[in-house]
Design a protein around this motif. Sequence first.
Motif, PDB file in Angstrom:
ATOM      1  N   SER A  33       0.859  -1.180   0.000  1.00  0.00           N
ATOM      2  CA  SER A  33       0.000   0.000   0.000  1.00  0.00           C
ATOM      3  C   SER A  33       0.895   1.229   0.000  1.00  0.00           C
ATOM      4  N   VAL A  34       0.562   2.222  -0.800  1.00  0.00           N
ATOM      5  CA  VAL A  34       1.362   3.443  -0.841  1.00  0.00           C
ATOM      6  C   VAL A  34       0.735   4.549  -0.013  1.00  0.00           C
ATOM      7  N   LEU A  35      -0.438   4.302   0.575  1.00  0.00           N
ATOM      8  CA  LEU A  35      -1.088   5.302   1.416  1.00  0.00           C
ATOM      9  C   LEU A  35      -1.525   4.654   2.719  1.00  0.00           C
ATOM     10  N   LYS A  36      -1.064   5.227   3.823  1.00  0.00           N
ATOM     11  CA  LYS A  36      -1.489   4.771   5.146  1.00  0.00           C
ATOM     12  C   LYS A  36      -2.144   5.948   5.844  1.00  0.00           C
ATOM     13  N   ARG A  37      -3.201   5.668   6.576  1.00  0.00           N
ATOM     14  CA  ARG A  37      -3.938   6.719   7.269  1.00  0.00           C
ATOM     15  C   ARG A  37      -3.733   6.637   8.771  1.00  0.00           C
ATOM     16  N   VAL A  52       5.250   2.000   6.064  1.00  0.00           N
ATOM     17  CA  VAL A  52       5.077   2.218   4.631  1.00  0.00           C
ATOM     18  C   VAL A  52       6.366   1.815   3.930  1.00  0.00           C
ATOM     19  N   VAL A  53       6.280   1.612   2.638  1.00  0.00           N
ATOM     20  CA  VAL A  53       7.467   1.373   1.832  1.00  0.00           C
ATOM     21  C   VAL A  53       7.984   2.716   1.339  1.00  0.00           C
ATOM     22  N   THR A 131      10.296   1.184   4.997  1.00  0.00           N
ATOM     23  CA  THR A 131      11.155   0.094   4.556  1.00  0.00           C
ATOM     24  C   THR A 131      11.403   0.187   3.044  1.00  0.00           C
ATOM     25  N   PRO A 132      12.544  -0.352   2.598  1.00  0.00           N
ATOM     26  CA  PRO A 132      12.843  -0.300   1.155  1.00  0.00           C
ATOM     27  C   PRO A 132      11.857  -1.107   0.334  1.00  0.00           C
TER      28      PRO A 132
END
Length: 132
Positions: A33-37, A52-53, A131-132
């Motif tokens: 996921s590229v979006l965390k809330r 997140v990455v 994280t990478p």
Amino acid sequence: MAKRWYLGLALAAGALGAVACGDNGAGLTAPPSVLKRVEIHDNSFTPETVAVVVGGVVQWSNFGPTDHTTTSDAGLWDSGRLAAPRMNTAMSGLSGGTFEFQFNTPGTFTYHDALHPPSQVPGFTGAVVVTP
């Protein structure tokens, strides 16, 4: 109005599909996921720690009864004052002010609410693990 402090996401859906994130039980992998809330309540960030990455975005939304901020302990970002939900929307589950930040470097980034600092409200802190 949401403040946006990132350059936009240049990740195409096809590129995301090439990054493994875990097994879904059927032998297939899901893209990260590229979006965390993160929800801001009246003395807490929920969740307190979010992962997140690299390239991922964290979005903070104020659901508390007073204004709050999300402020990096290292000075990397500061949302400024995020307004509380208006009285007529506070009970409907709608948020007040919202802020987003894109993380492009791996690491652990801690933050707090500058209007209610940990010296006044112990535990009103959070962390983003990239994280990478």
